[in-house]
Design a protein around this motif. Structure first.
Motif, short mmCIF file in Angstrom:
data_model
loop_
_atom_site.label_atom_id
_atom_site.label_comp_id
_atom_site.label_asym_id
_atom_site.label_seq_id
_atom_site.Cartn_x
_atom_site.Cartn_y
_atom_site.Cartn_z
N SER A 242 41.55 -46.49 24.84
CA SER A 242 41.02 -47.75 24.08
C SER A 242 41.53 -49.16 24.23
CB SER A 242 41.21 -47.38 22.57
OG SER A 242 42.61 -47.68 22.10
N SER A 257 42.76 -40.10 12.03
CA SER A 257 41.86 -38.78 12.24
C SER A 257 40.95 -39.05 13.35
CB SER A 257 41.29 -38.62 10.98
OG SER A 257 40.56 -39.81 10.43
N TRP A 258 40.39 -37.80 14.02
CA TRP A 258 39.19 -37.97 15.02
C TRP A 258 38.20 -36.83 14.86
CZ3 TRP A 258 44.44 -37.18 15.90
CH2 TRP A 258 44.95 -35.83 16.42
N ASP A 259 37.22 -36.96 15.66
CA ASP A 259 36.11 -36.14 15.62
C ASP A 259 35.93 -35.55 16.96
OD1 ASP A 259 34.22 -34.39 15.18
OD2 ASP A 259 32.58 -36.11 14.72
N ALA A 260 36.55 -34.35 17.43
CA ALA A 260 36.55 -33.75 18.59
C ALA A 260 36.21 -32.34 18.57
CB ALA A 260 37.82 -34.11 19.30
N THR A 317 34.45 -32.47 23.75
CA THR A 317 33.95 -33.83 23.42
C THR A 317 34.87 -34.44 22.15
OG1 THR A 317 32.76 -32.82 21.65
CG2 THR A 317 31.41 -32.62 23.50
N PHE A 318 34.75 -36.07 22.59
CA PHE A 318 35.27 -36.69 21.56
C PHE A 318 34.51 -37.83 20.84
CE2 PHE A 318 38.17 -40.23 20.00
CZ PHE A 318 39.28 -39.58 19.52
N GLU A 319 34.25 -37.92 19.65
CA GLU A 319 33.21 -39.08 19.27
C GLU A 319 33.89 -40.00 18.53
OE1 GLU A 319 30.17 -36.81 17.70
OE2 GLU A 319 29.88 -35.46 19.31
N GLU A 320 35.06 -39.85 17.50
CA GLU A 320 35.31 -41.12 16.67
C GLU A 320 36.85 -40.88 16.45
OE1 GLU A 320 34.37 -40.71 12.24
OE2 GLU A 320 32.70 -41.84 13.08
N PHE A 321 37.37 -42.26 16.09
CA PHE A 321 38.88 -42.04 15.70
C PHE A 321 38.94 -43.08 14.93
CE2 PHE A 321 42.90 -44.00 16.33
CZ PHE A 321 43.61 -43.10 16.60
N ASN A 322 39.88 -42.73 13.74
CA ASN A 322 39.99 -43.43 12.51
C ASN A 322 41.49 -43.56 12.27
OD1 ASN A 322 37.19 -43.12 11.39
ND2 ASN A 322 37.35 -41.26 11.68
#
Length: 338
Positions: A242, A257-260, A317-322
């Motif tokens: 990033s 947190s992340w969405d993977a 897959t990896f879509e979002e990082f918070n």
């Protein structure tokens, strides 16, 4: 260069004989070990009575057939009733392992394996047949392997698919026993080309990080020739880094947190780093699980995602990082008017 070929003046280097191979010889698979060239090939004694035979050479041109061929016989019934053809031979420990195609009385093309210590006497794998195609459209009921490639801890059997709508693809395995095929074929016949009719015998050679595929084929009118293809692989390892995020001041990190997703045989790793000065960004810290993080503060933050897959059938897959942080309150001034 894989594109310009000169026919050897001594061709053919292997001819049909007058007994086990009196109809024809075909489908050769060659292994070179030191000064010894080993060839396994299919030979016809009669229509559909096809068995696997063996020959050796010291130069790849002059071949001596094994005196007691065939070395692997069809059974006349069951899954290996007829039409045995070698697909590839590899070393496994101190033994040789051959993968071959067998046609059964069920009209299905099966993939089988056998082991040997001398290249002549073979013992069938107890799990045979190992594969017979899947419910996928391109290889349903007809998976005809013609070449084997083993690299990076993975086996790939290259094969022809459905006879009614010929296609070319592969099945892959990490142990050589359990095989899985991608949903889609690798290549289809293309009308108007030299491979507009069918692919017959596929051969794969590593070409740097990619592959070179040569295949005998037919055009729309049945004329046979050889076509070559450069196969460029998609990377099975990927890294995303990033940009550096500026919080505008020193803050206390509270939560990551992340969405993977990472299906079996794949990984998705998250790495993180922080600093008060972009000129002194430290090394990366592996964050194994999302959640609350304590005792981290800084102004600049950056994350990295590493995706890997060891299979042709699944991808992470990896879509979002918070990132959640708290801005510390340095001082509070209050005034009360009476």
């Amino acid at each position: 260069d894989g594109e310009s070929y000169t026919k050897h003046p001594d061709n053919p280097v292997l001819r049909a004989g007058d007994s086990f191979d009196r109809v024809c010889v075909m489908s050769p698979e060659v292994m070179v070990e030191g000064q010894v060239w080993r060839m396994w090939y299919a030979a016809n004694m009669a229509t559909h009575d096809v068995n696997i035979c063996y020959a050796t050479s010291t130069d790849g041109v002059q071949w001596t057939k094994y005196a007691h061929n065939p070395v692997i016989n069809n059974s006349g019934n069951g899954w290996n009733a007829r039409d045995l053809r070698p697909a590839g031979v590899v070393r496994v420990g101190g033994s040789y392992r051959i993968y071959y195609k067998a046609a059964g009385t069920d009209q299905v093309s099966h993939t089988a394996a056998a082991d040997s210590t001398d290249c002549i006497h073979w013992t069938d794998d107890p799990g045979n047949p190992l594969y017979k195609g899947s419910s996928n459209e391109w290889n349903a009921g007809y998976f005809y392997p013609t070449d084997l490639l083993r690299e990076y801890g993975r086996y790939r059997l290259w094969a022809k698919g459905d006879r009614r709508d010929p296609a070319t693809g592969w099945a892959s395995s990490t142990d050589g026993l359990q095989w899985f095929a991608p949903t889609d074929p690798f290549i289809l016949p293309e009308t108007g080309t030299i491979y507009g009719g069918n692919f017959i015998h596929i051969s794969i050679t590593p070409d740097g990080d990619d592959w070179y595929m040569a295949s005998s084929c037919t055009d729309d009118h049945g004329t046979r020739s050889i076509a070559g293809f450069h196969v460029f692989l998609s990377d099975h390892h990927g890294t995303y880094t990033s940009r550096v995020f500026d919080a505008g001041g020193v803050v206390d990190l509270r939560d990551i947190s992340w969405d993977a997703s990472a299906p079996a045989g794949t990984t998705a790793q998250v790495w993180f780093r922080w600093s008060n000065d972009t000129s002194t960004m430290p090394g990366w810290t592996h964050v194994t699980d999302p959640g609350v993080i304590k005792d981290i503060s800084g102004r600049y933050f950056q994350y990295m995602v590493v995706l890997d897959t060891g299979t042709d059938l699944a991808f992470p897959t990896f879509e979002e990082f918070n990132l959640t942080f708290h801005i510390p309150v340095v001082s509070v001034e209050a005034r009360v008017d009476d």
